[in-house]
Design an enzyme around this catalytic site. Structure first.
Site, PDB file in Angstrom:
ATOM      1  N   HIS A 164       1.307   5.145   7.219  1.00  0.00           N
ATOM      2  CA  HIS A 164       2.515   4.615   6.578  1.00  0.00           C
ATOM      3  C   HIS A 164       3.609   4.425   7.626  1.00  0.00           C
ATOM      4  O   HIS A 164       4.189   5.389   8.119  1.00  0.00           O
ATOM      5  CB  HIS A 164       2.972   5.576   5.487  1.00  0.00           C
ATOM      6  CG  HIS A 164       4.054   5.021   4.605  1.00  0.00           C
ATOM      7  ND1 HIS A 164       4.548   3.743   4.732  1.00  0.00           N
ATOM      8  CD2 HIS A 164       4.750   5.592   3.574  1.00  0.00           C
ATOM      9  CE1 HIS A 164       5.482   3.546   3.826  1.00  0.00           C
ATOM     10  NE2 HIS A 164       5.613   4.646   3.114  1.00  0.00           N
ATOM     11  N   PHE A 195      11.805   4.951  -1.213  1.00  0.00           N
ATOM     12  CA  PHE A 195      12.745   5.960  -1.709  1.00  0.00           C
ATOM     13  C   PHE A 195      14.031   5.252  -2.148  1.00  0.00           C
ATOM     14  O   PHE A 195      14.474   4.287  -1.535  1.00  0.00           O
ATOM     15  CB  PHE A 195      13.079   6.967  -0.609  1.00  0.00           C
ATOM     16  CG  PHE A 195      12.008   8.005  -0.369  1.00  0.00           C
ATOM     17  CD1 PHE A 195      10.834   8.034  -1.100  1.00  0.00           C
ATOM     18  CD2 PHE A 195      12.194   8.970   0.614  1.00  0.00           C
ATOM     19  CE1 PHE A 195       9.869   8.995  -0.872  1.00  0.00           C
ATOM     20  CE2 PHE A 195      11.224   9.936   0.855  1.00  0.00           C
ATOM     21  CZ  PHE A 195      10.066   9.955   0.112  1.00  0.00           C
ATOM     22  N   LYS A 247      -3.034   1.229   4.310  1.00  0.00           N
ATOM     23  CA  LYS A 247      -2.570   2.495   4.877  1.00  0.00           C
ATOM     24  C   LYS A 247      -3.706   3.486   5.094  1.00  0.00           C
ATOM     25  O   LYS A 247      -3.530   4.476   5.806  1.00  0.00           O
ATOM     26  CB  LYS A 247      -1.475   3.100   3.993  1.00  0.00           C
ATOM     27  CG  LYS A 247      -0.181   2.289   3.998  1.00  0.00           C
ATOM     28  CD  LYS A 247       0.904   2.957   3.166  1.00  0.00           C
ATOM     29  CE  LYS A 247       2.186   2.148   3.164  1.00  0.00           C
ATOM     30  NZ  LYS A 247       2.097   0.920   2.361  1.00  0.00           N
ATOM     31  N   CYS A 296      10.987   2.289   2.535  1.00  0.00           N
ATOM     32  CA  CYS A 296       9.649   1.774   2.853  1.00  0.00           C
ATOM     33  C   CYS A 296       9.412   0.371   2.328  1.00  0.00           C
ATOM     34  O   CYS A 296       8.329  -0.196   2.539  1.00  0.00           O
ATOM     35  CB  CYS A 296       8.589   2.731   2.316  1.00  0.00           C
ATOM     36  SG  CYS A 296       8.776   4.406   2.972  1.00  0.00           S
ATOM     37  N   GLU A 315       1.340   3.169  -9.165  1.00  0.00           N
ATOM     38  CA  GLU A 315       1.000   1.793  -8.805  1.00  0.00           C
ATOM     39  C   GLU A 315      -0.288   1.355  -9.494  1.00  0.00           C
ATOM     40  O   GLU A 315      -0.393   0.218  -9.965  1.00  0.00           O
ATOM     41  CB  GLU A 315       0.871   1.651  -7.292  1.00  0.00           C
ATOM     42  CG  GLU A 315       0.647   0.209  -6.858  1.00  0.00           C
ATOM     43  CD  GLU A 315       0.666   0.020  -5.351  1.00  0.00           C
ATOM     44  OE1 GLU A 315       0.713  -1.140  -4.903  1.00  0.00           O
ATOM     45  OE2 GLU A 315       0.617   1.027  -4.616  1.00  0.00           O
TER      46      GLU A 315
END
Length: 412
Positions: A338, A397, A333, A164, A315
């Protein structure tokens, strides 16, 4: 210490569930209206909704009619966004030196639908039934390759795959091609069209997707206490990058500057972020050093925030610690869902537009206090604000972290 010189962003091309084009996407994101809806492609699955492109979206524009038939949807999205970005930048493909133009397109998955369909054909009907176009349609490097082919680009064409963070990695790579002198112009961004029963089933089995089927428009809710997972999306974004002197020489005023980049790896877990965002903080600090900025110089943060419990918490902790002065924070988002490998590029483009318009879009579905309540969230409606410097966060990931720093003017 300042790193490589800033580069100019001179063109944008956006194709998202909010709209076919940069302007409609920006307007809908600023309105804060979620794009999530029931998706007939996912009928019968535990999660049967997504943020999908609008029916009127014209994929493949800019590609010769004789070749569009062989392109998968993800390739067509990349080609369309690239065509729009080149037009927006005022570039003439007939007169540029094509050997000095590059393409970098991030793509996390490629055309998984093609792999699934052809695998079923192989099992059901044997090898003779498998399409000879399977590989050129499905490989994740083909968006970059087909963009180069459609525009006659002979410089380097590269694909980045950092899950991502792929789109953001593409922009960082493109900046290097310019500052090294290898290219004069680079089209860079991301594309992903991975809303498919297989990806949806896989993400659902991981517990990554929102299951808020009773309130689909409210399913993607970054930083909200009620968040329960992300909503799958699709789309593409391409940015035209040039050295500042080259943009000035052709009389092109940049929309913003990509002033700094940072990247790191968590080395913590295959899919979960470090709980305190230690790796992402490294990337943020690198981006600031590279841009010659101090933490207090950052006016705005475009958060990666996917609407997952662990990711948003990590985050939020990192932003609070690294930027304690409280810059505004938005999370697109909530509107767009996403888009995986395209997300970093889409959000980088939105950060450029925030700087250009001096307007911060709201985070959709963040109705009350955030679960992690120390950030300066923009909610309800877009907020006018002086934004001289902003960062865009992208994580993926594998522990990939990429942070991009954008400015309204060249750093001193």
């Amino acid at each position: 210490m300042t790193g490589a010189p800033a580069v100019a962003v001179t063109g944008l091309g956006l194709i998202t569930p909010a709209g076919d084009g940069t302007r409609p996407t920006w307007e809908e994101v600023c309105r804060g209206r979620p794009a999530a809806a029931a998706d007939p492609r996912l009928s019968g699955l535990p999660v049967d909704f997504s943020c999908s492109l609008q029916e009127a979206t014209a994929l493949g524009r800019g590609a010769p009619a004789r070749s569009s038939w062989r392109m998968s949807p993800v390739v067509k999205a990349a080609v369309s966004a690239s065509h729009d970005a080149v037009v927006d930048a005022g570039l003439d493909t007939a007169s540029w030196d094509a050997t000095r133009v590059g393409v970098v397109v991030g793509c996390g998955i490629g055309d998984l639908t093609q792999w699934r369909i052809q695998a079923l054909r192989l099992v059901d009907k044997g090898p003779i039934s498998v399409s000879p176009l399977t590989m050129p349609m499905a490989l994740p490097n083909m968006p970059a390759g087909e963009v180069a082919l459609s525009l006659g680009i002979h410089g380097p064409s590269l694909a980045t795959a950092t899950a991502c963070a792929s789109g953001a990695s593409a922009l960082m790579t493109a900046r290097g091609l310019l500052t090294s002198g290898l290219c004069d112009i680079v089209l860079a961004g991301g594309a992903e069209m991975a809303v498919d029963p297989l990806t949806m089933a896989a993400f659902h089995r991981m517990g990554a997707l929102s299951t808020r089927s009773h309130d689909i428009s409210g399913a993607s809710r970054p930083f909200s206490p009620e968040r329960d997972g992300f909503v799958m999306s699709e789309g593409a974004a391409i940015l035209v990058l040039e050295r500042t002197r080259d943009a000035a020489a052709r009389g092109r005023r940049p929309r913003a500057y990509l002033a700094g980049c940072g990247a790191s790896t968590d080395a913590y877990h295959p899919t979960s972020p470090h709980p305190q965002g230690a790796g992402s903080e490294i990337a943020l600090c690198q981006a600031l050093r590279d841009a010659g900025l101090a933490p207090a110089d950052i006016d705005h943060v475009n958060a990666h925030a996917t609407s997952t419990p662990l990711g948003d918490a990590a985050e939020a902790a990192m932003i609070s610690r690294a930027l304690p002065h409280g810059p505004t924070v938005t999370a697109p988002k909530g509107v767009l869902g996403h888009a995986l490998g395209a997300a970093g590029a889409i959000e980088a483009a939105l950060t450029v537009l925030t700087i250009e318009h001096q307007l911060v879009p709201p985070t959709a579905n963040l109705d009350g206090a955030a679960a992690e309540g120390t950030l300066n969230h923009v909610t309800d409606k877009a907020r006018p604000q002086r934004v001289a410097a902003a960062i865009s966060n992208s994580f993926g990931f594998g522990g990939h972290n990429v942070v991009l720093a954008f400015t309204s003017d060249l750093p001193a």
